[in-house]
Design a protein around this motif. Structure first.
Motif, PDB file in Angstrom:
ATOM      1  N   THR A   1       0.835  -1.207   0.000  1.00 22.54           N
ATOM      2  CA  THR A   1       0.000   0.000   0.000  1.00 22.54           C
ATOM      3  C   THR A   1       0.866   1.251   0.000  1.00 22.54           C
ATOM      4  O   THR A   1       1.750   1.406   0.848  1.00 22.54           O
ATOM      5  CB  THR A   1      -0.923   0.031   1.222  1.00 22.54           C
TER       6      THR A   1
ATOM      7  N   TYR B   1       0.474   5.349   0.314  1.00 19.29           N
ATOM      8  CA  TYR B   1      -0.498   6.350   0.757  1.00 19.29           C
ATOM      9  C   TYR B   1      -0.213   7.702   0.121  1.00 19.29           C
ATOM     10  O   TYR B   1       0.886   8.251   0.259  1.00 19.29           O
ATOM     11  CB  TYR B   1      -0.438   6.523   2.279  1.00 19.29           C
TER      12      TYR B   1
ATOM     13  N   TYR C   1      -2.124  11.758  -0.219  1.00 27.68           N
ATOM     14  CA  TYR C   1      -2.875  12.586   0.729  1.00 27.68           C
ATOM     15  C   TYR C   1      -3.830  13.499  -0.013  1.00 27.68           C
ATOM     16  O   TYR C   1      -3.444  14.173  -0.981  1.00 27.68           O
ATOM     17  CB  TYR C   1      -1.927  13.422   1.588  1.00 27.68           C
TER      18      TYR C   1
ATOM     19  N   TRP D   1      -5.675  10.607   4.395  1.00 25.01           N
ATOM     20  CA  TRP D   1      -4.822   9.726   3.618  1.00 25.01           C
ATOM     21  C   TRP D   1      -5.677   8.911   2.642  1.00 25.01           C
ATOM     22  O   TRP D   1      -6.835   8.614   2.926  1.00 25.01           O
ATOM     23  CB  TRP D   1      -4.053   8.771   4.523  1.00 25.01           C
TER      24      TRP D   1
ATOM     25  N   GLN E   1      -5.483   5.327   0.222  1.00 19.01           N
ATOM     26  CA  GLN E   1      -4.728   4.115  -0.070  1.00 19.01           C
ATOM     27  C   GLN E   1      -4.620   3.890  -1.575  1.00 19.01           C
ATOM     28  O   GLN E   1      -5.583   4.074  -2.318  1.00 19.01           O
ATOM     29  CB  GLN E   1      -5.392   2.905   0.574  1.00 19.01           C
TER      30      GLN E   1
ATOM     31  N   TYR F   1       4.065  10.073  -1.874  1.00 19.44           N
ATOM     32  CA  TYR F   1       3.464   8.872  -1.291  1.00 19.44           C
ATOM     33  C   TYR F   1       4.265   8.434  -0.067  1.00 19.44           C
ATOM     34  O   TYR F   1       5.491   8.587  -0.030  1.00 19.44           O
ATOM     35  CB  TYR F   1       3.425   7.724  -2.305  1.00 19.44           C
TER      36      TYR F   1
END
Length: 530
Positions: free
Chosen positions: A155, A157, A159, A166, A168, A181
């Motif tokens: 995963t 992340y 924003y 956040w 995914q 990320y």
């Protein structure tokens, strides 16, 4: 030369460079998670963003914890593939900087330390996150294999600065140029971006992830949100850490925050706070799984709203109950999809539990007789146990079963039997096989890789090959004819009749128990539905 025989020569020097200008305007008073898509000519932040009123921070996994900034540090330089937080004060920030484009004919390496790392695509174009490779010492793995080995999370992340939450991104996502990320590594490894990424094969032999259920929990307050948190049961998940699990990312630099997480301190590998916690499917009626869910926020006195998609859950097969451990209240999640409370107390931590109980579900047994020689088959059933050896080993003592996916053949000991896929099976004489599982009524999503793919009809009756089906690429679904028109897949398919290949055209029916061959021009998802 002229007609009188006079000559002269001149030398022209041509300078070729591979540079680009990165520019934009950043609204004031918002934190943005950005990255550098070129190698800057001058890597100092002031050279890239000027001397205006702004702040830049970058997470350093090796730094000691700061009581105010955790591991965020002001970087002295920013290279290609680096991600960072930036916030402009007083005025919008307009920036422009030059840099050299990264050579895409070879791998580009980004070193990760154990812990959270902030990265971005090192190119001025998007890059498929699932195609990145992970180098651990002398060995190099695809991302999913590395995740199953416990080296890294799958995963990434990003924003959402508007929602203050956040987001995914799994292995099917593309890392966007210029976007930052957060990635969790569990060892010091290297990420390889480039033409050699995305090796076929590895441990990811299950083509389709089949979920018994997948429950998304979101939380909002007045000024912050935590929207992406998942629990569930899937055919390639374990009781503890696996590639579907994802740790809760560090707090952003926003003043206000809310965090939803599962506390898994008892795991023997990669213990911690998790935003995603998937487990193996329940096999028996009455089996209960329970997830303890914590919600923490610093917005004291504000209303906290928990939401979930009750319509997407299989309430005919499972019961879902939300329990407030602080008050004892119980919510039937089938009857509502929202729960609110007021954040109170110095820490504003509230504790919940979600209980999932398997109800009695009738499984069926399907039989099919194969003719001598090679058979290309599909299965009109979704087995709970997908192992080819378990499902077919009692019928085929000398098991000749082959699964083909992403240019890789998997023999019987590695093949998984799933609805919607095709398989090659060899038998010496008429042979009856039996499969145990559940009949399929919902749509089935079949991942297709660039090149040839084996698929099957997942339903008990014929399925028309036409615009009742869709092809999804980059989150856009196209009917079959439009997907063929755009060159994503061929509109025709082929079946094997025991002697040779026979063409299947648009409008023909795909039969139960038959397998088919289709060619995809790029990675996509075929959506089969009645």
């Amino acid at each position: 030369a002229d007609s009188l025989g006079g000559t002269s020569s001149v030398t022209v020097t041509v300078t070729v460079n591979n540079t680009a200008t990165i520019s934009g305007t950043m609204p004031k008073l918002k934190w943005f998670l950005m990255s550098v898509p070129v190698q800057p000519t001058d890597t100092s932040p002031t050279a890239m963003f000027g001397s205006g009123s702004y702040k830049i921070y970058r997470w350093d996994p090796t730094a000691p914890d700061d009581p105010y900034l955790d591991k965020y540090k002001a970087p002295s330089s920013l290279d290609a593939g680096y991600a960072f937080w930036i916030k402009a004060y007083y005025n919008d920030l307009t920036y422009s900087y030059n840099g050299t484009l990264i050579d895409t004919t070879q791998n580009y390496t980004i070193a990760l330390k154990a812990g959270w790392n902030q990265i971005g695509a090192p190119f001025n174009r998007e890059f498929p996150w699932g195609q990145v490779q992970v180098k651990d010492g002398a060995n190099t793995y695809d991302l999913t294999t590395a995740a199953n080995m416990g080296l890294i999370s799958t995963t990434a992340y990003s924003y959402d600065s508007d929602a203050n939450s956040w987001v995914q991104n799994d292995t099917s996502a593309n890392i966007q140029a210029g976007v930052g990320y957060d990635v969790r590594a569990y060892s010091d490894v290297e990420l390889l971006f480039g033409p050699g990424a995305g090796m076929p094969g590895g441990l990811a032999k299950r083509v389709r992830t089949v979920y018994d259920y997948k429950l998304r929990i979101s939380a909002r307050t007045k000024n912050s949100a935590d929207l992406d948190n998942y629990l569930g049961a899937a055919n390639n998940a374990n009781a503890e850490y696996d590639a579907l699990d994802a740790e809760e990312p560090p707090k952003s630099l926003n003043e206000k925050y809310i965090s939803v997480y599962f506390q898994n301190d008892n795991w023997t590998r990669n213990a911690g706070r998790y935003a995603n916690d998937f487990r193996a499917p329940a096999r028996n009626t009455g089996n209960t799984e329970a997830w303890t869910l914590n919600v923490v926020t610093n917005e004291i006195g504000e209303t906290v709203t928990l939401t979930w998609d009750s319509a997407s859950l299989p309430f005919d097969r499972f019961s879902f109950t939300l329990i407030n451990l602080d008050t004892g209240g119980r919510i039937n999640m089938a009857q509502q999809n929202i729960y609110t409370y007021t954040a109170a107390g110095a820490a504003a931590v509230n504790h919940f539990k979600i209980e999932v109980v398997k109800l009695q579900v009738m499984q069926v047994t399907k039989t099919y007789t194969m003719k001598p020689g090679w058979n290309l088959i599909g299965v009109p059933i979704e087995p709970e146990v997908t192992s080819a050896l378990t499902q077919l080993g009692d019928d085929l003592p000398l098991l000749n079963v082959y699964q083909y996916f992403d240019r890789q053949f998997y023999a019987a000991d590695a093949a998984d039997i799933q609805a919607g896929l095709g398989y090659w099976v060899y038998v010496a004489e008429n042979t009856e096989i039996d499969l145990v599982g559940m009949t399929v009524s919902d749509e089935v999503r079949v991942p297709l890789k660039e090149g040839w793919n084996l698929i099957g009809n997942p339903y008990e009756g014929p399925l028309v090959w036409g615009d009742n089906l869709e092809v999804e690429v980059d989150d856009i679904a196209l009917v079959l004819s439009e997907a063929a028109k755009q060159g994503l897949i061929g509109s025709e398919m082929y079946e094997f009749d025991g002697v040779g290949y026979k063409r299947v055209n648009t409008g023909d029916a795909l039969q139960p128990w038959r397998g088919y061959i289709i060619k995809a021009k790029k990675d996509c998802v075929l959506i089969l539905k009645k």
